[in-house]
Enzyme design. Structure first.
Site, PDB file in Angstrom:
ATOM      1  N   HIS A  92       1.967 -10.382   9.985  1.00 18.08           N
ATOM      2  CA  HIS A  92       3.026 -10.979   9.177  1.00 18.08           C
ATOM      3  C   HIS A  92       3.511 -12.264   9.862  1.00 18.08           C
ATOM      4  CE1 HIS A  92       6.163 -11.287   6.269  1.00 18.08           C
ATOM      5  NE2 HIS A  92       7.103 -11.253   7.189  1.00 18.08           N
ATOM      6  N   LEU A 115       0.849  -1.187   0.000  1.00 15.23           N
ATOM      7  CA  LEU A 115       0.000   0.000   0.000  1.00 15.23           C
ATOM      8  C   LEU A 115       0.887   1.240   0.000  1.00 15.23           C
ATOM      9  CD1 LEU A 115      -2.610  -1.184   2.645  1.00 15.23           C
ATOM     10  CD2 LEU A 115      -3.028  -0.849   0.192  1.00 15.23           C
TER      11      LEU A 115
END
Ligand code: GRF
Length: 211
Positions: free
Chosen positions: A119, A103
């Protein structure tokens, strides 16, 4: 009058983390509502999970180009459209749950301090794709003993990097296959993501009691 904290969840695939969040909302463990799910992949199974839960499920496909200038402007345009769509639901938090696309600030600047990422590795270790595979290879060559899961804010375009909200170590076992390690990591992800969102939601409701 109090209303539930709103989440917009961004996905690209299976959506098992989305499911954990939906289940926690449905059971009342998480005092939040998933206002919308957005996928950049039309085939993402997470879209089906959203529909089954009666939640708006949007597909926003990206276009790319070999030409770097065109590619940059397409990215900018995409991120602006994505931000517009997410903002329409007025989310308190934008939750990245298996969202496999970087992003840019065109998106992030619309939700400062309000984008959260998951993550499957510990901070600083194995940023980017195939983190679990790379951790297993590093274990097999004797470089590491364990891996883990991290949840962090996304302030800028840094990959899998940003102020840490939670982390948990996951041991790697001598007879682990990629599948068995993935399975243990996913179980931790599901629990940890819900725990972090519960914490953030409680804090949000305390800070703005009349929301
Ligand atoms: C998770 O391992 C997440 O950490 C990674 O992609 C996977 C998504 O799983 N970035 P799911 O789509 O939530 O099942």
């Amino acid at each position: 009058m109090s209303s539930l904290v709103k989440l917009v969840v961004l996905i690209s695939g299976n959506g098992s983390n989305l499911q954990a969040i939906l289940d926690a909302c449905a059971s009342g463990q998480l005092e939040a509502q998933v206002a919308a799910v957005i996928s950049n992949q039309p085939e993402a199974f997470g879209l089906e999970r959203a529909r089954r839960a009666g939640i708006p499920a949007h597909i926003l496909e990206a276009r790319s180009s070999k030409d770097p200038t065109t590619r940059a402007s397409l990215r900018q345009e995409y991120d602006e459209r994505l931000a517009e769509l997410a903002a329409h639901y007025d989310p308190t938090w934008v939750v990245l749950a298996g969202w496999m696309r970087l992003l840019s600030m065109a998106f992030l600047s619309r939700f400062p301090g309000r984008v959260i990422n998951l993550h499957p590795a510990l901070p600083g270790a194995f940023p980017g794709t195939h983190a679990i595979e790379r951790a297993l290879a590093a274990y097999r060559s004797g470089e590491i003993q364990y891996t883990g899961v991290m949840i962090h804010l996304v302030p800028d375009e840094g990959v899998d990097d940003g102020p840490l909200l939670a982390q948990e170590i996951v041991p790697i076992l001598p007879d682990d296959s990629l599948e068995s390690l993935e399975e243990r990591l996913h179980a931790v992800e599901h629990r940890l993501y819900v725990a972090v969102l519960c914490r953030l939601t409680r804090r949000e409701m305390k800070d703005t009691p009349n929301r």
